[in-house]
Design a protein around this motif. Structure first.
Motif, PDB file in Angstrom:
ATOM      1  N   SER A 220       0.813  -1.219   0.000  1.00  0.00           N
ATOM      2  CA  SER A 220       0.000   0.000   0.000  1.00  0.00           C
ATOM      3  C   SER A 220       0.844   1.266   0.000  1.00  0.00           C
ATOM      4  O   SER A 220       0.392   2.329  -0.448  1.00  0.00           O
ATOM      5  CB  SER A 220      -0.926   0.002   1.218  1.00  0.00           C
ATOM      6  OG  SER A 220      -0.174  -0.009   2.424  1.00  0.00           O
ATOM      7  N   GLY A 221       2.075   1.180   0.510  1.00  0.00           N
ATOM      8  CA  GLY A 221       2.925   2.365   0.549  1.00  0.00           C
ATOM      9  C   GLY A 221       3.334   2.866  -0.819  1.00  0.00           C
ATOM     10  O   GLY A 221       3.726   4.036  -0.965  1.00  0.00           O
ATOM     11  N   ARG A 222       3.240   2.025  -1.843  1.00  0.00           N
ATOM     12  CA  ARG A 222       3.638   2.429  -3.194  1.00  0.00           C
ATOM     13  C   ARG A 222       2.791   3.619  -3.674  1.00  0.00           C
ATOM     14  O   ARG A 222       3.309   4.589  -4.222  1.00  0.00           O
ATOM     15  CB  ARG A 222       3.493   1.251  -4.149  1.00  0.00           C
ATOM     16  CG  ARG A 222       3.879   1.552  -5.594  1.00  0.00           C
ATOM     17  CD  ARG A 222       3.611   0.331  -6.469  1.00  0.00           C
ATOM     18  NE  ARG A 222       4.397  -0.803  -6.043  1.00  0.00           N
ATOM     19  CZ  ARG A 222       5.628  -1.059  -6.477  1.00  0.00           C
ATOM     20  NH1 ARG A 222       6.210  -0.245  -7.359  1.00  0.00           N
ATOM     21  NH2 ARG A 222       6.282  -2.122  -6.054  1.00  0.00           N
ATOM     22  N   VAL A 224       1.079   5.772  -1.868  1.00  0.00           N
ATOM     23  CA  VAL A 224       1.331   6.970  -1.058  1.00  0.00           C
ATOM     24  C   VAL A 224       2.612   7.654  -1.519  1.00  0.00           C
ATOM     25  O   VAL A 224       2.656   8.886  -1.662  1.00  0.00           O
ATOM     26  CB  VAL A 224       1.413   6.596   0.433  1.00  0.00           C
ATOM     27  CG1 VAL A 224       1.754   7.829   1.268  1.00  0.00           C
ATOM     28  CG2 VAL A 224       0.095   5.997   0.903  1.00  0.00           C
ATOM     29  N   SER A 225       3.647   6.865  -1.767  1.00  0.00           N
ATOM     30  CA  SER A 225       4.906   7.444  -2.232  1.00  0.00           C
ATOM     31  C   SER A 225       4.741   8.146  -3.571  1.00  0.00           C
ATOM     32  O   SER A 225       5.371   9.176  -3.834  1.00  0.00           O
ATOM     33  CB  SER A 225       5.976   6.346  -2.353  1.00  0.00           C
ATOM     34  OG  SER A 225       6.203   5.728  -1.097  1.00  0.00           O
ATOM     35  N   THR A 228       2.966  11.554  -2.851  1.00  0.00           N
ATOM     36  CA  THR A 228       3.522  12.407  -1.797  1.00  0.00           C
ATOM     37  C   THR A 228       4.085  13.728  -2.319  1.00  0.00           C
ATOM     38  O   THR A 228       3.827  14.784  -1.719  1.00  0.00           O
ATOM     39  CB  THR A 228       4.592  11.637  -0.999  1.00  0.00           C
ATOM     40  OG1 THR A 228       3.958  10.570  -0.287  1.00  0.00           O
ATOM     41  CG2 THR A 228       5.302  12.542  -0.006  1.00  0.00           C
ATOM     42  N   ARG A 253      -0.897   7.908   5.109  1.00  0.00           N
ATOM     43  CA  ARG A 253      -0.295   6.604   4.804  1.00  0.00           C
ATOM     44  C   ARG A 253      -0.994   5.486   5.571  1.00  0.00           C
ATOM     45  O   ARG A 253      -1.261   4.411   5.028  1.00  0.00           O
ATOM     46  CB  ARG A 253       1.201   6.636   5.139  1.00  0.00           C
ATOM     47  CG  ARG A 253       1.961   5.371   4.760  1.00  0.00           C
ATOM     48  CD  ARG A 253       3.437   5.516   5.104  1.00  0.00           C
ATOM     49  NE  ARG A 253       4.049   6.565   4.313  1.00  0.00           N
ATOM     50  CZ  ARG A 253       4.549   6.397   3.092  1.00  0.00           C
ATOM     51  NH1 ARG A 253       4.497   5.192   2.532  1.00  0.00           N
ATOM     52  NH2 ARG A 253       5.104   7.399   2.452  1.00  0.00           N
ATOM     53  N   ARG A 257      -3.136   2.366   3.955  1.00  0.00           N
ATOM     54  CA  ARG A 257      -2.802   0.980   4.315  1.00  0.00           C
ATOM     55  C   ARG A 257      -4.029   0.251   4.847  1.00  0.00           C
ATOM     56  O   ARG A 257      -4.308  -0.891   4.454  1.00  0.00           O
ATOM     57  CB  ARG A 257      -1.692   0.983   5.368  1.00  0.00           C
ATOM     58  CG  ARG A 257      -1.211  -0.417   5.779  1.00  0.00           C
ATOM     59  CD  ARG A 257      -0.399  -0.353   7.040  1.00  0.00           C
ATOM     60  NE  ARG A 257      -1.219   0.115   8.159  1.00  0.00           N
ATOM     61  CZ  ARG A 257      -0.730   0.711   9.241  1.00  0.00           C
ATOM     62  NH1 ARG A 257       0.575   0.944   9.350  1.00  0.00           N
ATOM     63  NH2 ARG A 257      -1.536   1.090  10.214  1.00  0.00           N
ATOM     64  N   ASN A 297      -1.842   1.754  -6.416  1.00  0.00           N
ATOM     65  CA  ASN A 297      -1.735   0.438  -5.778  1.00  0.00           C
ATOM     66  C   ASN A 297      -2.412  -0.642  -6.613  1.00  0.00           C
ATOM     67  O   ASN A 297      -1.869  -1.736  -6.798  1.00  0.00           O
ATOM     68  CB  ASN A 297      -2.389   0.482  -4.388  1.00  0.00           C
ATOM     69  CG  ASN A 297      -1.602   1.319  -3.408  1.00  0.00           C
ATOM     70  OD1 ASN A 297      -0.421   1.548  -3.593  1.00  0.00           O
ATOM     71  ND2 ASN A 297      -2.261   1.787  -2.358  1.00  0.00           N
TER      72      ASN A 297
END
Length: 341
Positions: A220-222, A224-225, A228, A253, A257, A297
Motif C-alpha cells: 500500500s505504501g507504493r 502513497v509514495s 507524496t 499513509r 494501508r 496500488n
C-alpha cells in the motif's frame, strides 16, 4: 467447503476451522467417488460415470479445463475490480472497455471451430493458450506503464490478443475432451464438464482474490509514495506548515494501508475519518489524493496478480498435449442403436 474458506479466510485471519473445512471438503469428495463407484456396481446409472476417467483424453482434458477456468475466472474478477474499484470507472465504461475482448473471443471461437481445428487439430488450442498468456503479459505492461492515467484505448491491443486466444481454446476444447466418450455416457460427461467449469471459476476467483488483496495490503505504501510530492505542494499552497505536513502524510499513509487491507471496501476505516481539527482545505486535498494512491496500488497489484494468470495459461498449454490430435466424427444415433442391440 473448499471455496468458502478460501474466500473468507484472509479477512478472518485463517482460523483453524478454515483449514479443517477445506480438509473435510476433500474427504467428502473422496466419499462421493466411493459412493459413485458402489452405485455403478450395484444399481447402475451413476451421477458421474467414473469409467470416463480411464479415457486419457477425458481425464487430462478435465484437468486442463479446470485450470483454464481457474485462470479466466480469476482474470475476470480482478479485471473488474481493477477498472471499477482501482481506476474508479463506471460500470458502463468498464463494460464498454471489455468489448474488444468479447469481439475477439467470438472471432477466435468461430475461426477455431470452422477453419483452424479441422486442419491443425489440438495445435490450435496450444497456440491459443500461448496467445492468451501473451495478451495477459501485454496487459501487465500496459497497466503498470500507464498506471492510473491509463485509458480504455490503451487496453484494446492486450484485450484483443487475450480474447482471441481465449476463443481459440474455449470452443474446440469441449469437442476434443468429449470426442472419445461413449454415447451412453454423454450425459454424465457433459454434466461433469459443466461442473468442472463452475468449480474452476469459483476456485479461480477465490485464489486470485487472495493474491490481489494480499498484494494490495502489503504494497500500500507504493501509492502513497507516488502522490507524496504532489501532496507536499498542495499542502504548502493550503498554508499547512512544513513541520505539520509530515504528520498529515503519515496519517494519510496509515489510512491508505488500512483501506487497502480492508475486507469490506465500502466501509471507511477509523484511520480515514477526518479529525475535528482538520481544516476543510486539507480534507479536500486528502479526499482527492486517496483515490489517486489507490489507483497506483491497484495498477501494480493487478499486474502482479495477472502473472498468476500467465502461469496458469502456460499450464493449460502443457495440458493440451494430452488431448487427441483431432476430433473424431461419430454417429451418436448409430452408437446408441448398437448399444441397445
Amino acid at each position: 467447503m473448499v471455496v468458502y474458506p478460501l474466500t473468507e479466510g484472509r479477512s478472518l485471519g485463517w482460523p483453524a476451522w478454515t483449514i479443517g473445512l477445506m480438509t473435510a471438503g476433500v474427504m467428502l469428495l473422496g466419499v462421493f467417488v466411493v459412493y459413485e463407484g458402489r452405485r455403478t456396481r450395484t444399481v447402475g446409472s451413476p451421477l458421474m460415470a467414473l469409467a470416463l476417467f480411464r479415457i486419457r483424453a477425458f481425464s487430462t482434458g478435465m484437468t486442463t479445463w479446470a485450470i483454464f477456468w481457474v485462470a479466466l475466472g480469476g482474470f475476470f474478477f480482478v479485471w473488474t475490480l481493477y477498472m471499477q474499484v482501482g481506476l474508479g470507472w463506471t460500470p458502463l465504461r468498464a463494460g464498454l472497455t471489455a468489448a474488444p475482448f468479447a469481439v475477439a473471443a467470438a472471432a477466435g471461437s468461430g475461426l477455431s471451430v470452422q477453419v483452424f481445428v479441422p486442419r491443425a487439430g489440438r495445435r490450435v488450442l496450444a497456440t491459443g493458450a500461448l496467445v492468451n498468456a501473451a495478451g495477459f503479459a501485454g496487459y501487465i505492461w500496459v497497466a503498470i506503464h500507464y498506471g492510473p492515467a491509463i485509458t480504455s484505448w490503451q487496453m484494446i491491443i492486450p484485450l484483443t490478443i487475450s480474447g482471441f486466444g481465449f476463443g481459440l481454446v474455449v470452443a474446440p476444447m469441449v469437442d476434443l475432451i468429449l470426442t472419445g466418450v461413449p454415447a451412453p455416457d454423454a450425459g454424465s460427461a457433459s454434466g461433469t464438464l459443466s461442473t468442472v467449469q463452475q468449480v474452476g471459476m469459483a476456485l479461480g476467483i477465490a485464489l486470485a482474490g487472495i493474491v490481489l488483496f494480499t498484494q494490495l495490503a502489503d504494497d500500500s505504501g507504493r501509492g502513497v509514495s507516488a502522490v507524496t510530492p504532489a501532496l507536499h505542494q498542495q499542502l504548502t499552497s493550503a498554508g499547512v506548515p512544513t513541520a505539520d505536513q509530515d504528520a498529515v502524510i503519515a496519517g494519510f499513509r496509515v489510512c491508505v494501508r488500512d483501506r487497502s487491507a480492508a475486507t469490506d471496501p465500502p466501509q471507511i476505516p477509523e484511520s480515514c475519518r477526518a479529525r475535528p481539527d482538520t481544516p476543510p482545505a486539507v480534507q479536500r486535498i486528502l479526499i482527492i489524493a486517496g483515490p489517486q494512491a489507490n489507483a497506483h496500488n491497484f495498477a501494480h497489484a493487478f499486474g502482479y496478480t495477472l502473472w498468476y494468470g500467465v502461469g496458469t495459461m502456460i499450464a493449460v498449454f502443457l495440458g493440451i498435449f494430452g488431448l487427441p490430435h483431432q476430433m473424431r466424427r461419430t454417429d451418436l444415433s448409430e452408437q446408441l442403436a448398437s448399444t441397445a442391440a
